[in-house]
Motif scaffolding. Sequence first.
Motif, PDB file in Angstrom:
ATOM      1  N   MET A   1      54.472  -8.219 -50.286  1.00 54.51           N
ATOM      2  CA  MET A   1      55.731  -8.649 -49.696  1.00 54.51           C
ATOM      3  C   MET A   1      55.693 -10.148 -49.435  1.00 54.51           C
ATOM      4  O   MET A   1      54.675 -10.679 -49.007  1.00 54.51           O
ATOM      5  CB  MET A   1      55.989  -7.900 -48.383  1.00 54.51           C
ATOM      6  CG  MET A   1      57.308  -8.282 -47.708  1.00 54.51           C
ATOM      7  SD  MET A   1      57.485  -7.565 -46.072  1.00 54.51           S
ATOM      8  CE  MET A   1      57.424  -5.822 -46.466  1.00 54.51           C
ATOM      9  N   GLN A  21      63.069  -1.874 -42.553  1.00 51.99           N
ATOM     10  CA  GLN A  21      63.884  -2.490 -43.605  1.00 51.99           C
ATOM     11  C   GLN A  21      65.354  -2.109 -43.494  1.00 51.99           C
ATOM     12  O   GLN A  21      66.233  -2.963 -43.570  1.00 51.99           O
ATOM     13  CB  GLN A  21      63.347  -2.083 -44.976  1.00 51.99           C
ATOM     14  CG  GLN A  21      64.084  -2.757 -46.131  1.00 51.99           C
ATOM     15  CD  GLN A  21      63.708  -2.150 -47.481  1.00 51.99           C
ATOM     16  OE1 GLN A  21      64.063  -1.007 -47.759  1.00 51.99           O
ATOM     17  NE2 GLN A  21      62.998  -2.912 -48.298  1.00 51.99           N
ATOM     18  N   SER A  22      65.636  -0.830 -43.323  1.00 53.56           N
ATOM     19  CA  SER A  22      67.031  -0.379 -43.327  1.00 53.56           C
ATOM     20  C   SER A  22      67.808  -0.946 -42.140  1.00 53.56           C
ATOM     21  O   SER A  22      68.971  -1.330 -42.280  1.00 53.56           O
ATOM     22  CB  SER A  22      67.108   1.145 -43.335  1.00 53.56           C
ATOM     23  OG  SER A  22      66.464   1.688 -42.198  1.00 53.56           O
ATOM     24  N   PRO A  32      70.522  -3.054 -49.997  1.00 53.68           N
ATOM     25  CA  PRO A  32      69.098  -2.791 -50.249  1.00 53.68           C
ATOM     26  C   PRO A  32      68.536  -3.652 -51.379  1.00 53.68           C
ATOM     27  O   PRO A  32      67.384  -4.085 -51.314  1.00 53.68           O
ATOM     28  CB  PRO A  32      69.079  -1.302 -50.615  1.00 53.68           C
ATOM     29  CG  PRO A  32      70.287  -0.725 -49.943  1.00 53.68           C
ATOM     30  CD  PRO A  32      71.322  -1.807 -50.012  1.00 53.68           C
ATOM     31  N   GLN A  33      69.344  -3.916 -52.421  1.00 53.74           N
ATOM     32  CA  GLN A  33      68.875  -4.750 -53.526  1.00 53.74           C
ATOM     33  C   GLN A  33      68.583  -6.175 -53.064  1.00 53.74           C
ATOM     34  O   GLN A  33      67.607  -6.797 -53.493  1.00 53.74           O
ATOM     35  CB  GLN A  33      69.903  -4.767 -54.652  1.00 53.74           C
ATOM     36  CG  GLN A  33      69.455  -5.554 -55.887  1.00 53.74           C
ATOM     37  CD  GLN A  33      68.185  -4.986 -56.486  1.00 53.74           C
ATOM     38  OE1 GLN A  33      68.109  -3.795 -56.748  1.00 53.74           O
ATOM     39  NE2 GLN A  33      67.183  -5.829 -56.709  1.00 53.74           N
ATOM     40  N   THR A  34      69.446  -6.693 -52.167  1.00 57.67           N
ATOM     41  CA  THR A  34      69.217  -8.036 -51.634  1.00 57.67           C
ATOM     42  C   THR A  34      67.905  -8.097 -50.872  1.00 57.67           C
ATOM     43  O   THR A  34      67.101  -9.024 -51.050  1.00 57.67           O
ATOM     44  CB  THR A  34      70.373  -8.442 -50.705  1.00 57.67           C
ATOM     45  OG1 THR A  34      71.574  -8.561 -51.472  1.00 57.67           O
ATOM     46  CG2 THR A  34      70.091  -9.783 -50.038  1.00 57.67           C
ATOM     47  N   ILE A  35      67.662  -7.095 -50.028  1.00 53.34           N
ATOM     48  CA  ILE A  35      66.416  -7.060 -49.265  1.00 53.34           C
ATOM     49  C   ILE A  35      65.218  -6.952 -50.202  1.00 53.34           C
ATOM     50  O   ILE A  35      64.190  -7.618 -50.011  1.00 53.34           O
ATOM     51  CB  ILE A  35      66.427  -5.885 -48.272  1.00 53.34           C
ATOM     52  CG1 ILE A  35      67.555  -6.063 -47.245  1.00 53.34           C
ATOM     53  CG2 ILE A  35      65.083  -5.768 -47.568  1.00 53.34           C
ATOM     54  CD1 ILE A  35      67.436  -7.293 -46.387  1.00 53.34           C
ATOM     55  N   ASN A  36      65.334  -6.121 -51.241  1.00 53.06           N
ATOM     56  CA  ASN A  36      64.238  -6.003 -52.210  1.00 53.06           C
ATOM     57  C   ASN A  36      63.964  -7.323 -52.914  1.00 53.06           C
ATOM     58  O   ASN A  36      62.806  -7.690 -53.158  1.00 53.06           O
ATOM     59  CB  ASN A  36      64.574  -4.923 -53.240  1.00 53.06           C
ATOM     60  CG  ASN A  36      64.524  -3.518 -52.671  1.00 53.06           C
ATOM     61  OD1 ASN A  36      63.844  -3.276 -51.672  1.00 53.06           O
ATOM     62  ND2 ASN A  36      65.233  -2.599 -53.288  1.00 53.06           N
ATOM     63  N   ASN A  37      65.029  -8.042 -53.255  1.00 54.27           N
ATOM     64  CA  ASN A  37      64.863  -9.357 -53.891  1.00 54.27           C
ATOM     65  C   ASN A  37      64.159 -10.328 -52.953  1.00 54.27           C
ATOM     66  O   ASN A  37      63.283 -11.097 -53.377  1.00 54.27           O
ATOM     67  CB  ASN A  37      66.220  -9.923 -54.297  1.00 54.27           C
ATOM     68  CG  ASN A  37      66.826  -9.207 -55.483  1.00 54.27           C
ATOM     69  OD1 ASN A  37      66.133  -8.530 -56.238  1.00 54.27           O
ATOM     70  ND2 ASN A  37      68.124  -9.337 -55.669  1.00 54.27           N
ATOM     71  N   TRP A  38      64.536 -10.305 -51.688  1.00 52.25           N
ATOM     72  CA  TRP A  38      63.896 -11.194 -50.707  1.00 52.25           C
ATOM     73  C   TRP A  38      62.425 -10.843 -50.537  1.00 52.25           C
ATOM     74  O   TRP A  38      61.590 -11.729 -50.376  1.00 52.25           O
ATOM     75  CB  TRP A  38      64.612 -11.108 -49.366  1.00 52.25           C
ATOM     76  CG  TRP A  38      65.987 -11.710 -49.352  1.00 52.25           C
ATOM     77  CD1 TRP A  38      66.603 -12.391 -50.359  1.00 52.25           C
ATOM     78  CD2 TRP A  38      66.920 -11.672 -48.263  1.00 52.25           C
ATOM     79  NE1 TRP A  38      67.861 -12.778 -49.978  1.00 52.25           N
ATOM     80  CE2 TRP A  38      68.081 -12.355 -48.706  1.00 52.25           C
ATOM     81  CE3 TRP A  38      66.895 -11.122 -46.989  1.00 52.25           C
ATOM     82  CZ2 TRP A  38      69.201 -12.501 -47.884  1.00 52.25           C
ATOM     83  CZ3 TRP A  38      68.006 -11.280 -46.168  1.00 52.25           C
ATOM     84  CH2 TRP A  38      69.152 -11.960 -46.605  1.00 52.25           C
ATOM     85  N   GLU A  39      62.124  -9.554 -50.542  1.00 52.19           N
ATOM     86  CA  GLU A  39      60.727  -9.148 -50.376  1.00 52.19           C
ATOM     87  C   GLU A  39      59.874  -9.611 -51.561  1.00 52.19           C
ATOM     88  O   GLU A  39      58.689  -9.901 -51.408  1.00 52.19           O
ATOM     89  CB  GLU A  39      60.631  -7.634 -50.218  1.00 52.19           C
ATOM     90  CG  GLU A  39      61.144  -7.135 -48.872  1.00 52.19           C
ATOM     91  CD  GLU A  39      60.922  -5.643 -48.673  1.00 52.19           C
ATOM     92  OE1 GLU A  39      60.658  -4.947 -49.672  1.00 52.19           O
ATOM     93  OE2 GLU A  39      61.030  -5.193 -47.514  1.00 52.19           O
ATOM     94  N   ALA A  40      60.497  -9.703 -52.733  1.00 55.44           N
ATOM     95  CA  ALA A  40      59.754 -10.109 -53.927  1.00 55.44           C
ATOM     96  C   ALA A  40      59.688 -11.625 -54.082  1.00 55.44           C
ATOM     97  O   ALA A  40      58.658 -12.176 -54.488  1.00 55.44           O
ATOM     98  CB  ALA A  40      60.393  -9.494 -55.167  1.00 55.44           C
TER      99      ALA A  40
END
Length: 231
Positions: A1, A21-22, A32-40
């Motif tokens: 992360m 996360q949620s 959720p996609q935005t959060i996943n992008n930020w985590e990556a």
Amino acid sequence: MHIQMTRLYEAAKALRGVDGQSDVARALNASPQTINNWEARGISKPGLLKAQAVFGCSATWLETGLGPMTVSDAEPQYSNVMSVVVAEANDPNFYQVPKVQLQLRAGVTGFQTVPEIHDGSTLSVAKNWVDRNGYHPNQLIAVTVKGESMEPNLYEGDLVIINTADTRMSDGAVYAFNYEGEAVIKRLSRDAGQWWLASDNPDQVKYRRKSCRSGECIIVGRIVRRETDRI
């Protein structure tokens, strides 16, 4: 992360009691996609400011780890710009990345640089950010984006940092290329067993993708950071 998201989760829990996360995504009204992008990849500039407004944490601290977690009087609860840290040339908390123009020749892997002096010759970058990403400061250069082919992600006049040590081809990543002797910034994509240079501009008629064949398409380095004046 990504370390920025680790700090965001820490701040959300400590300052507002928001955990997970949620719940963080719901508080920020982020998909959720935005959060996943930020985590990556790290938090976008608008995301940093939104987190500052919602949770009361410092956008500067989220991005760099410098300064206090909470917003100070000098850093408004929500603003249109990031707070600025002025770094002296000998400040041990910053590396000075040279701003350059690339000089290339078709078919030649190496490159030469000319200092970009009209807007200052170096860019101050937090040592914390460079070190935690495993970059070597002597292998980082900064160049100015030209043209509109990478809009809306990169605009003409934006300053990007290139990690010249990273020339490994990765689908979806953005690189500076020596394309037949011309310096270009493009997104690398893999399709039908071939590598392509793609533009982010939605006008794909004007900005058609180009094949990336050995010898005519040489990676200078991967784009790892953007500095922009656009709000």
